[in-house]
Design a protein around this motif. Structure first.
Motif, mmCIF file in Angstrom:
data_model
loop_
_atom_site.group_PDB
_atom_site.id
_atom_site.type_symbol
_atom_site.label_atom_id
_atom_site.label_comp_id
_atom_site.label_asym_id
_atom_site.label_seq_id
_atom_site.Cartn_x
_atom_site.Cartn_y
_atom_site.Cartn_z
ATOM 1 N N GLY A 185 15.580 -5.874 -25.866
ATOM 2 C CA GLY A 185 15.710 -5.889 -24.414
ATOM 3 C C GLY A 185 14.605 -5.105 -23.728
ATOM 4 N N SER A 186 14.212 -3.980 -24.323
ATOM 5 C CA SER A 186 13.146 -3.168 -23.718
ATOM 6 C C SER A 186 11.799 -3.879 -23.772
ATOM 7 C CB SER A 186 13.059 -1.796 -24.389
ATOM 8 O OG SER A 186 12.456 -1.883 -25.660
ATOM 9 N N LEU A 187 11.659 -4.820 -24.682
ATOM 10 C CA LEU A 187 10.424 -5.604 -24.756
ATOM 11 C C LEU A 187 10.387 -6.688 -23.682
ATOM 12 C CD1 LEU A 187 10.146 -5.990 -28.627
ATOM 13 C CD2 LEU A 187 8.613 -4.668 -27.137
ATOM 14 N N GLU A 188 11.561 -7.054 -23.178
ATOM 15 C CA GLU A 188 11.653 -8.140 -22.202
ATOM 16 C C GLU A 188 11.678 -7.663 -20.759
ATOM 17 O OE1 GLU A 188 15.134 -10.257 -23.432
ATOM 18 O OE2 GLU A 188 14.244 -10.828 -25.351
ATOM 19 N N ARG A 189 12.028 -6.390 -20.559
ATOM 20 C CA ARG A 189 12.127 -5.881 -19.190
ATOM 21 C C ARG A 189 11.784 -4.391 -19.182
ATOM 22 N NH1 ARG A 189 16.763 -6.870 -21.476
ATOM 23 N NH2 ARG A 189 18.375 -5.294 -21.665
ATOM 24 N N VAL A 190 11.576 -3.859 -18.006
ATOM 25 C CA VAL A 190 11.273 -2.438 -17.878
ATOM 26 C C VAL A 190 12.529 -1.637 -18.209
ATOM 27 C CG1 VAL A 190 10.560 -0.619 -16.282
ATOM 28 C CG2 VAL A 190 9.511 -2.880 -16.132
ATOM 29 N N ALA A 191 12.372 -0.679 -19.097
ATOM 30 C CA ALA A 191 13.507 0.142 -19.513
ATOM 31 C C ALA A 191 13.819 1.177 -18.445
ATOM 32 C CB ALA A 191 13.190 0.834 -20.836
ATOM 33 N N PRO A 192 15.102 1.307 -18.071
ATOM 34 C CA PRO A 192 15.456 2.371 -17.124
ATOM 35 C C PRO A 192 15.215 3.744 -17.758
ATOM 36 C CG PRO A 192 17.433 1.281 -17.963
ATOM 37 C CD PRO A 192 16.253 0.540 -18.509
ATOM 38 N N PRO A 193 15.005 4.775 -16.960
ATOM 39 C CA PRO A 193 14.668 6.091 -17.496
ATOM 40 C C PRO A 193 15.694 6.658 -18.468
ATOM 41 C CG PRO A 193 14.618 6.091 -15.080
ATOM 42 C CD PRO A 193 15.059 4.741 -15.513
#
Length: 181
Positions: free
Chosen positions: A149-157
């Motif tokens: 998921g982190s590869l597909e979208r910006v990871a929240p802090p």
């Protein structure tokens, strides 16, 4: 070695089955003969990439990980450190995700260490899931899916902390109160 680095980059971008000697030689900027001077075949190269990936996992953990006494603290530390590494280094994350789909020495080593930590946590009564194999499947599954998921979208802090809390709940545990991570 430049051939291993080129193979790691290629493996991060495509399936291991699509990896060829020609593609590796071209990406590394070497002749095919140079490839065969160092490796007998793609499988041997893939094993070398696996060893390098395994070293990178342990480089992320040491020495702080070995100082933690509680197995849940060690699991929590490893989970968040690996997830932070995946978020900050997408090439590394892609390589881990791609290689997770194949059986290799790196995967077996990581899984064996994970199961040992879980077995210790179970013995101490810190985990509700009583089967180390099942608990390892749960933790690895959550970690891999969050990494994808982190590869597909910006990871929240706070992604690492949220994912860790969910993973620990999934195995019937909680973050140790004695030491913050």
């Amino acid at each position: 070695m430049q051939i291993i680095e080129a193979a790691a980059l290629l493996l991060a971008e495509r399936s291991g089955k699509a990896l060829t000697v020609d593609a590796v030689a071209e990406a590394a900027g070497v002749a095919k003969g140079t490839f065969y001077y160092h490796f007998q075949n793609i499988e041997e190269l893939a094993a070398a990439v696996s060893v390098q990936l395994g070293r990178s996992f342990y480089d992320v953990l040491t020495p702080a990980w070995t100082e933690l006494q509680d197995p849940i603290a060690r699991l929590s530390f490893a989970f968040t450190q690996f997830l932070e590494k995946a978020i900050s280094d997408t090439g590394w994350a892609r390589l881990v995700v791609q290689t997770s789909e194949t059986r290799n020495e790196f995967g077996r080593s990581v899984r064996d260490n994970l199961k040992a930590e879980i077995a210790e946590a179970i013995a101490q009564g810190h985990v509700a899931v009583r089967d180390p194999e099942l608990a390892a499947d749960i933790l690895v599954g959550i970690w891999l899916q969050v990494t994808r998921g982190s590869l597909e979208r910006v990871a929240p802090p706070d992604l690492s902390n949220q994912a860790l809390e969910a993973a620990l709940r999934a195995i019937g545990s909680a973050r140790p109160k004695s030491r913050s991570l």
